[in-house]
Design an enzyme around this catalytic site. Sequence first.
Site, PDB file in Angstrom:
ATOM      1  N   TYR A   7      40.392 -20.888  12.534  1.00 44.70           N
ATOM      2  CA  TYR A   7      40.836 -19.339  12.147  1.00 44.70           C
ATOM      3  C   TYR A   7      42.048 -19.069  13.038  1.00 44.70           C
ATOM      4  O   TYR A   7      42.929 -18.055  13.023  1.00 44.70           O
ATOM      5  CB  TYR A   7      39.766 -18.571  12.725  1.00 44.70           C
ATOM      6  N   ASP A  66      26.236 -29.341   7.492  1.00 42.85           N
ATOM      7  CA  ASP A  66      25.731 -29.175   6.176  1.00 42.85           C
ATOM      8  C   ASP A  66      24.284 -29.563   6.354  1.00 42.85           C
ATOM      9  O   ASP A  66      23.479 -28.791   5.688  1.00 42.85           O
ATOM     10  CB  ASP A  66      26.219 -30.422   5.243  1.00 42.85           C
ATOM     11  N   ASP A 117      25.606 -15.930   9.655  1.00 39.66           N
ATOM     12  CA  ASP A 117      25.395 -15.011   8.469  1.00 39.66           C
ATOM     13  C   ASP A 117      24.042 -15.508   7.580  1.00 39.66           C
ATOM     14  O   ASP A 117      23.364 -14.601   7.440  1.00 39.66           O
ATOM     15  CB  ASP A 117      26.613 -14.851   7.420  1.00 39.66           C
TER      16      ASP A 117
END
Length: 357
Positions: free
Chosen positions: A142, A223, A251
Site C-alpha cells: 500500500y 491462502d 475483515d
Amino acid sequence: MSYKITLLRGDGIGPEIVGQAVRVMDKAAALYGFGIEYADALIGGIAVDTFNDPLPRETVDMCKSSDAVLLGAVGGSKWEGLPAHLLPETGLLGIRKELALFANLRPARIFGPLREASPLKSQIIGDALDILIVRELTGGIYFGDRGRFDDNGSPAAFDTEKYNVDEIRRILKIGFESAMGRGKKLCSVDKANVLESSRLWRQTAVEMAKEYPEVELRHLYVDNCAMQLVINPGQFDVIVTSNMFGDILSDEASVISGSIGMLASASLGSTKLGLYEPIHGSAPDIAGQHKANPLATILSCAMLMRYSLGESDAADSIEKAVAKTLDDGFRTADICKKGEKCVTTEQMGDAVCERLL
Ligand code: NAD
C-alpha cells in the site's frame, strides 16, 4: 496514578458510544485505584464544521500529550462531497500518521450467547472464539512504489511489496508480545512460496522466535489461512501479518464474528501511546436514536487499559463485565433476535457498569 486520555468523539453515533465508554472507564478506574483525566478534541466532520479542518493542529497536540486516545467514529453524508483535504476520513488517516501507529490489532471474538449471529455453523465455532489479528499498517504494497507504463503497446501498471527487517521485526515483536499475554500461540502469515518479501518476513520470524521460547510459532500461507479461518477458527490465538494480507484477513475474521457493533481495535506505535476505536463507522442511520451498540467502544477501552495504561486487571474486568452483560440477555437492536428484549445505548452502558466488579 492518573492517566490522561484524549477523547475524539467524532460524528454520528460517536458521541453516544464514547459517552458510555467513559462511564465504564471511570468505574474501572475507581475499582482499581487509578485516576483518569479526559480532554476532548475535535476530529472529522465536526472539526470541519468548527475549524474547516478535519484534523486541527490542537487535536494532534492534545493526542500527542496523552497516554491514550479513544475515538468514536467519523463521517456522514453531510461531508461526503467535500474536497479530499476536508473529508472526515482524512482526519482519521492523519491522526494515525501523526501518532506513527504502525500496528493494528483487531480481536475477532464471538461471545457464546451471540454464536448464532455468526455465518459459521455452531459446531465450527465451538463454545466461543477469540482471535487477535495483528496487521502491519504503514508499509508493504500500500506504500510501495507504483506506477503505469507502456508494456510494448499494452497499458500496464505495477505496485511494489517492500519491507525491511526493522519494519518486520517491530510488527512481529507486537505479535510475539501479544501472544505472550494470551494463549502463547503465534501464527505468522505470508506467501513465502512466491514472494521474496515474505521469505524475509518468515526468516525474521524464525530468528525472533528464539527470543520468545514460550511462544509456539507456526507459519501459514495467506491462502491457507483464509481457508482455515472458516474451517477451524478455534486453532488460532494471535495472527501476525503484513498490511495487505492483514487488511483482507481482519475483515474476514470480523465477518465471522457476526456483529459490527461488537468489534474493537487498537493502533499502536513504538511508544505506549495508542489509538483505540470500534471498527464500525458513524452509523448516521441510527445516530441520535439511542440504538447504537456501545460494546465495541467499551471493548476498545479494555484494550486501551491493557496496552497503553498497563492496567491489565481493569482490562480483564471490563471484558468479563461485557461477557456477563451478554450472558444476562442484554441486547441492543443490532444483536437482538426475535423474542429478545432490546435495550438502549445507555441501558447497555448501565448494564456493563453494574457488572464491573
Ligand atoms: P457503518 O459502520 O457506520 O454502518 C454500517 C451499518 O452498521 C449501519 O446499518 C449501521 O447502523 C450499523 N452499525 C454500525 N455501528 C453500529 C453500532 N455500534 N451499533 C449498531 N449498529 C451499528 O458504515 P457505513 O454506513 O458504511 O458508513 C457510515 C459513515 O461512517 C460514512 O461516512 C463512512 O465514511 C464512515 N466510516 C467511518 C469509520 C471510522 O470512523 N473509523 C469507519 C467506517 C466508515
